[in-house]
Structures are given as structure tokens and as C-alpha cells.
Design a protein around this motif. Sequence first.
Motif, PDB file in Angstrom:
ATOM      1  N   PRO A   1       0.952  -1.279  -0.022  1.00  0.00           N
ATOM      2  CA  PRO A   1       0.084   0.014  -0.016  1.00  0.00           C
ATOM      3  C   PRO A   1       0.814   1.287  -0.062  1.00  0.00           C
ATOM      4  O   PRO A   1       2.004   1.160   0.754  1.00  0.00           O
ATOM      5  N   PRO A   2       0.413   2.162  -0.760  1.00  0.00           N
ATOM      6  CA  PRO A   2       1.436   3.531  -0.858  1.00  0.00           C
ATOM      7  C   PRO A   2       1.282   4.488   0.663  1.00  0.00           C
ATOM      8  O   PRO A   2       2.156   5.230   0.592  1.00  0.00           O
ATOM      9  N   SER A   3       0.196   4.348   1.257  1.00  0.00           N
ATOM     10  CA  SER A   3       0.440   5.513   2.328  1.00  0.00           C
ATOM     11  C   SER A   3      -0.461   5.045   3.593  1.00  0.00           C
ATOM     12  O   SER A   3      -1.378   4.080   3.321  1.00  0.00           O
ATOM     13  N   ALA A   4      -0.459   5.848   4.720  1.00  0.00           N
ATOM     14  CA  ALA A   4      -1.175   5.502   5.929  1.00  0.00           C
ATOM     15  C   ALA A   4      -0.792   4.139   6.714  1.00  0.00           C
ATOM     16  O   ALA A   4       0.196   3.727   6.200  1.00  0.00           O
ATOM     17  N   ARG A   5      -1.373   4.054   7.804  1.00  0.00           N
ATOM     18  CA  ARG A   5      -0.872   2.942   8.634  1.00  0.00           C
ATOM     19  C   ARG A   5      -1.846   1.743   8.650  1.00  0.00           C
ATOM     20  O   ARG A   5      -1.230   0.650   9.188  1.00  0.00           O
ATOM     21  N   LEU A   6      -2.882   2.050   8.059  1.00  0.00           N
ATOM     22  CA  LEU A   6      -3.700   0.761   8.104  1.00  0.00           C
ATOM     23  C   LEU A   6      -4.828   1.053   6.880  1.00  0.00           C
ATOM     24  O   LEU A   6      -5.406   2.171   6.924  1.00  0.00           O
ATOM     25  N   SER A   7      -5.317  -0.069   6.220  1.00  0.00           N
ATOM     26  CA  SER A   7      -6.269   0.272   5.209  1.00  0.00           C
ATOM     27  C   SER A   7      -7.495   0.560   6.007  1.00  0.00           C
ATOM     28  O   SER A   7      -7.768   0.302   6.958  1.00  0.00           O
ATOM     29  N   ILE A   8      -8.550   1.514   5.169  1.00  0.00           N
ATOM     30  CA  ILE A   8      -9.727   1.995   5.722  1.00  0.00           C
ATOM     31  C   ILE A   8     -10.614   0.639   6.307  1.00  0.00           C
ATOM     32  O   ILE A   8     -11.528   0.922   6.891  1.00  0.00           O
ATOM     33  N   GLU A   9     -10.482  -0.325   5.704  1.00  0.00           N
ATOM     34  CA  GLU A   9     -11.446  -1.502   5.968  1.00  0.00           C
ATOM     35  C   GLU A   9     -11.197  -1.914   7.487  1.00  0.00           C
ATOM     36  O   GLU A   9     -12.164  -2.571   8.281  1.00  0.00           O
ATOM     37  N   TYR A  10     -10.014  -1.603   7.964  1.00  0.00           N
ATOM     38  CA  TYR A  10      -9.560  -2.088   9.188  1.00  0.00           C
ATOM     39  C   TYR A  10      -9.826  -0.917  10.365  1.00  0.00           C
ATOM     40  O   TYR A  10      -9.353   0.200  10.117  1.00  0.00           O
ATOM     41  N   SER A  11     -10.332  -1.391  11.463  1.00  0.00           N
ATOM     42  CA  SER A  11     -10.257  -0.378  12.704  1.00  0.00           C
ATOM     43  C   SER A  11     -10.009  -1.171  13.925  1.00  0.00           C
ATOM     44  O   SER A  11     -10.661  -2.073  14.268  1.00  0.00           O
ATOM     45  N   VAL A  12      -8.949  -0.899  14.528  1.00  0.00           N
ATOM     46  CA  VAL A  12      -8.761  -1.538  15.716  1.00  0.00           C
ATOM     47  C   VAL A  12      -8.776  -0.816  17.064  1.00  0.00           C
ATOM     48  O   VAL A  12      -8.322   0.222  16.959  1.00  0.00           O
TER      49      VAL A  12
ATOM     50  N   ALA B   1      -5.675 -10.433  10.168  1.00  0.00           N
ATOM     51  CA  ALA B   1      -5.667  -9.778   8.810  1.00  0.00           C
ATOM     52  C   ALA B   1      -5.265  -8.146   9.126  1.00  0.00           C
ATOM     53  O   ALA B   1      -4.468  -7.714   8.176  1.00  0.00           O
TER      54      ALA B   1
ATOM     55  N   ASP C   1      -1.990  -6.372   7.593  1.00  0.00           N
ATOM     56  CA  ASP C   1      -2.032  -5.118   6.704  1.00  0.00           C
ATOM     57  C   ASP C   1      -1.203  -4.163   7.605  1.00  0.00           C
ATOM     58  O   ASP C   1      -0.657  -3.183   6.579  1.00  0.00           O
TER      59      ASP C   1
END
Lengths: 334, 533
Positions: free
Chosen positions: A163-174, A192, A196
Motif C-alpha cells: 500500500p502507498p500510504s497511511a498506517r492501516l487500510s480503511i477497512e480495518y479499525s482496531v 488480517a 495489513d
Amino acid sequence: MVNYIVRRLLQLIPVLFGITFLTFMLIHFIPGDPVTVILGEHASPERAAELREQLGLNDPLYKQYLKFLNNLLHGDLGRSIITHEKVLKELATFFPATVELTLAAMFIATVVGIAAGVVAAVKQYSWFDNLSMLGALTGVSMPIFWLGLMLIYLFAQVLGWLPPSARLSIEYSVPTVTNLYLIDTLLAGNWAAFKDALAHLILPALALGTIPMSIIARMTRSSMLEVLRQDYIRTARAKGLGEAMVILKHALKNAFLPVLTVIGLQFGYLLGGAVMTETVFSWPGVGRYIYQAIMARDFPVVQGSITIIALIFVLINLIVDILYTVIDPRIRYQ
Amino acid sequence: MKKIKVVSFLVLLAFVFTLTACGGNTAKNETKETKEKVFVFAKSGDPVGLDPANVTDGESIYVTQQIFETLVKYKEDNTEVIPGLAESWETSKDGLTWTFHLRKGVKFHDGTPFNAEAVKFNFDRWMDKNNPYHHGEFEYYGYMFGGYPGVIKEVKVVDEYTVQITLKTPLAPFLSNLAMPSFAISSPEAIKKYGQDYFKHPVGTGPFKFVEWKKDDRVVLERFDEYWGGKANFAKVIFRTIPDNSARLMELKSGNVDAITDINPDDVETVKNDPNLQLLLRPSMNVGYLAMNTEKKPFDNVKVRQAINHAINKKALVDAFYGGLAKPAKNPLPPSLWGYNDEIQDYEYDPAKAKALLAEAGYPNGFTTTLWAMPVARPYMPQPKQIAEAIQKDLEAVGIKAKIVTYDWATYLKKGQNGEHELYLLGWTGDNGDPDNFLYVLLDKDNAKKGSASNVAFYKNDKVHDLLIKAQQESDQTKRAEYYKEAQVIIHNDAPWVPLVHSTPPLAAKKSVKNWIPHPTGSECFFKVDKDE
């Protein structure tokens, strides 16, 4: 040893005092204050004066400084002028992001840097030596933002592996516990999401790790070269020890001291200076946080976070100094 | 041997690290949500806060626009005011009393009802410095209504759905002000509950409700199913913060986000040529201008000012520094505002005519002067220094030698307010979409006082002043528009400025994104936006 550590910790007090004083003066002496930044073209003198009063910027500088020190002693870094959030609270979200990135970068830098440096020294003037030192030279000289963009282009856009940016894909939230995502995802038991988070970490860590990796490789090489010429290495070889044993146990261990110093210093620099990497990779870390605060003249944020970073920098140096004794038993602190 | 083992282990670990990471992407796809539409929008900055009354920056306002609503709002594509949370309103003859009839059956996201009490609660919180919930600066309230409480005398609850606002003096842009995102109505219960931390827990009446804000990373909103206006097309709207312009575009091209703001001028072509993307332009609500200090020689001479208007090639500026994506300006008002006078013919670019006018004014060989350039990029002028250099060349061609001068931003503004300059570059971004917010602020004699001038041309024309004041006291918009059109003619002839450009910031989205109409004020609600899956 304990005495030494206590003494070093006591020495922290004047150092931190000096740092807070310098930071405070620097940020207040560059032109512009938060009010100019907030109001811009809309700055009528009445509005500006009113806002300055509201923000407590009309007090004489020494009073503002003493107030800051007093709050600091009570563990209160104040609230951001711009966002109204507690500085300590903001740091608690931004700092772990940088720590995670820095640890990963230093992991890559140390493993690859030392390995390359050792091999380059042992096989001096070989193609590997020339190639890796050329690589190291390039690595030190390359602008991080450019390297970052190239990495994104190759691995994210062309190959699509990472992935090109951010810390976590938007599908995930912990749920946030430590704000170190590798740990938080594991705590949440979300495998998963962990993978990610790991995938998001690789490119920025690689970009950030390149310069220290190059420095470590060059340092390891020159330090190893010096040690390899020593008499005791000849003696070790003469004793009939295996080459691997000679290099790793006798040479590397003795050559490691300057390398460790470099690692410690680099670690400190990365903690505060990952602005470029954090910008290119949209990494919500402390470097960008401070940079933005400086641009907005957000005094409490700049003062508070630089004090904390300085504290950590000094602590890392202390740890490095203690590690010296572990690696080289000849070193004793009184 | 132990050491070798350690090293091999580390190398192995590095490999595993890389491999598992590469696998990460495939795992992610499996768990992707299906069916429900999600709109991912990437911006260059994180919100400052999410309490609409306490933010002035575009990044925050974009988010609050989704969560909150105002009593009146702007039309979809211009700044005309239409009903919002208030269905209708009337004003007393003297323009001092405004009665708003509120929409019924509207709920806040926390389930509490929207009513006249809630409106009063919000106004009291903004107006009164001693209100227990007056946490923050309430920047725009003080600015638009002239302090705390400023021009508003009282807000009264007439009945559950009627609220009456009394003013101390008439304020023509009152409705335009109320349509600004800063005057959105928050849930009183939420403000009481969260106190100082309300900016992290916004609760409004809009089509999307707040779910989560991870600082400098994302803000997640969810469709509010009980929205009075129906259901939004997206189940979720996610704002992502991606500070680097190139990285943001790459995320769009990789398909990870649906739309982005702030595109490099150089990347506009890339977007245009990509079959999967579309380019949108936000209508301008700003103006970049060159002010001539009419109190200083030779700029006190109208012929000199007109000559300079003829000397500058605006089209070339737009092509060179805005990627062709800006409108050359002929008026101080941007064309998206009502009251814009489109009949005015701009001074055409004609160096020969400029020279002739200079000769008529008594400067056949030109003169020497200073040209002030801003030290910072602004939305209306991304490269002020380069623009100053281009203007310098244009002036030289007609015999005027201008030396470029610059200071740091704060000093630059201060010296401008003091009138220390001759030629001065500056600009303005509108606040409420009302012509008064441009013409009165920037060109009325009331605002040409040394030391605090926002009229940095120090242009003083009594006729213009009369028209602007009449327009302020009139509440009929058609009449007001006439006054403003007339004022623009006089200003055009007196030429205190060279209006340079109205910039139109480009936006990019996937081709599949539909019904997205960028609003001149800088942000819009995504209620009607949709995308094909």
C-alpha cells in the motif's frame, strides 16, 4: 554503575532546562505568532489584539516561560492553540506512530547495514565491497522524499504489492491501546489487520532506514577494516580459529563500539526527524506534527513535544552508554 | 557459532517480515465490505477540530459540512441563500428583527429534537463570552458579527419552532452569514455532555453522523438513517489525510480513494489523460490583485493606474502560474457571486495604449517604483514571487522600472495596513459569499485608515461609499445587486487595482463518481453524491 546512572539522570535536569529555554526563545523570536497565522488577510488590529489576549500572548515573555515551566513540573504540557487538544494527548497518538516507524527502520538499517559492512570489510575491494559502498554513498545522498515517491511508484503503483500510504487500510479499525499498530492489531486478535499494518510499515521503514543503513554500513566497514589489521586477529587466525569465528566473535565485537554509537545517534535523529518520510507516506507521526506546529506557531505544541523528544534522545544516549559496558567489559563507569 | 545463528535468525526474520507483508494485500481484499457504498475522500490536511463554531480552516469545514446543517444554506452551485433548517423567515421593516420558522421533525444524531431552544442555545454559546459552554475562540462569530455579542442583541424562543433574532443595527449580509458552515447548529445535549472536548464528539442534524477520528489519518462518518431529507447514497464517508500532493494522486490512481483535492498544476494533464479519472474545477470565490497606493505619486493619477491595467498580461499569468486553471479577473468580485457585473469590459492587454496613457499623464519616459510581493503562497496566488517577476517585466515594457520588495508574512501585512507600499500584491478569499464581504472590506473608504487598512489601495470614492452603505441597509437582494453593479462600474473606471485572477482549484475523482458539484465556498455536503460500483 547505579551511581553512574543516577548521576547521568541528575545531569538531565540542566540539559532539559537548557532545551526548554532554547526552544522557547527560538519559537518566540521567529517572526509571526499564532494570531498572524490564524487571521491572515483578515487580521484587523482589534481582532488580533483580542485574540492575543484570549490566547495569553500579551504577557511578557519571561512570565509565559515561567508559566510553561511551572506547568511542565506538574506534568502538564498545556493545550494546543490551534486544535485545543491537550499536547500530551496528541503526543500519545503521534509519538507511537513514529516509534513504530523508527524501530522498523532501524531494524532494517541495522541488520542490512551491519551485514553489508562486515562482508564489505572482509572482502575489501571485491565487487561486493565496491557495489555496496556505492550503494551506501547513494543512500546517504538521496533525498528521502524522492526515494519515498519512487518506492511508492514501484511497489504500490506499478507492482501493486504494497500500500502507498497511511498506517492501516480503511477497512480495518482496531481499538487503540498502545497506538503501536503491530501490537494493537495483535491485542485485538485481528490477524488480517496485523498483516495489513505490517504491509503499510515496509515502504516508509525502507525509505526512512536508507540513510542510517548506509551510515551504519560505512561505519561497520571502516571500523572492521581497522580491527582486522590488529595483531590479535592475526593471533586468532594463527590459533587456527575458523574464519567465521574470527570475524564475528573477535573482529565484529571489537569493531562494534563505534557502530553502536552511530546506531544510538541515528535512532535519536529518526525519532525527531522523520518529517519527510511521514509526509510522503501520510504517516501520522510526531515529525509532521511538530513541523505543522512550527508553521502555525503553535507554541505549546512546539515547546512540549520538543522537550519530550529531547528527553528521549538523552535517554537513548544513556542506554547506549550502558550498552558499551555490556559489549566491551573493559569499559567501567564509576 | 552462536553469533552466526543469531545473524541467520535475523536474516530469516527479515525475510518472513517481507513475505507476510506482501501477503497482507490479498488478505485485505477478502475481508472488504461488499454492497454498501463507501466514499473515500483524500485531502491534504487533517481537521483542526470538528466543532463547526470553532474552526475556520477548509479541512475541518469539509468534514463538519457532512455532519451539520445551518438555518439557511447556499444554493448548490452559487452563494445565493436558500432554506436550510429554517423553512422560511421574515424580517421587520427596519431590518432589525428576523423571525425564522424551523423545520419540524428534525433530529440530532443523538436522538434529541431540533427546535427553537436548540437554536437559542447555540447562539448564546457563540455570543456570550461568559456562557459556560463558550470554549474556544469562536473566530468567525466575532469576525462576521463584530465581536461578542456584537451586532446581535437577543435571540428569543417564540414557540417550539419559531425563533426571533433581534439586531442592534441592520446587517444586510445577515442571511449570508448564517449560511456559513461556522453557524451550524449543534446538539445542546452533546455540548453539555462533552464540554471542552466537544470538538472531538460532534453531533449535528446532517445526513452523516460522526463515528471515529484517527488524528492525521482518517475521519469516518456513517449515514444517519433518520435524516429528515432522506437517505444519503453512501453508507460511509471516509476522509483521509494524505499530505503529499503526488502521493495523494497515486492513491487515487491506485483506486484506494474515490476523490482528492489540491492537485499540482503539473498533474492536471495527467488527470485529464487518465481514462479512469475526471477533473473538476471549484468555482472561484477569491481574487488576487495588484493594489496601487492612490495616496502616493504617481498612482494618485487615474491615467497612470489605467495605464498599468493595460500593461499587464493577465492571460499569460494564468497560463504560466495556474496551469491555465484560473480566470483573468476584470472585477474585484469573483463571478460566482451574485451582484457580479459581467457587462464591464476589461482593460485589454495593450502596451502601446499603456505608454500613450503614461505620456498623457506626464510620464512619457515612465518612472521608478517598488512592487511588493507576498512571501507565502495563497490560494489565489500560488507563486507570488514568480508572478511579481512577470509583472515586473510587463511594466518594464512600458517604461516603468519596478523593484521587487518582500517581507515575512506578518510584516508584509502590517506594512500594507500602514500604507508604506506603492504597488502591492494581495488577494482575498470570500467568507460568506456576499458582495459586501469583498467590496466594502477591500475598497470602501471606511476601511482605508492607515494602520488598520484592509483597503490597501487607500481608494476613497464617496459615490462608491454611498452605494455600499445603501446596499448594507437594504434587505432586498435584487436591489442590493443593482447597487453593487453600479459600484463596480465606478471602481473599474477609477482603477485603484489591477484585478489579476480568480483561481479555480482543481479536484479529481474516479470517473464513476457522480453528482459532485464543487461549491465556491470551498466545500459541500456529499448527501447527493453517488458512484457506480
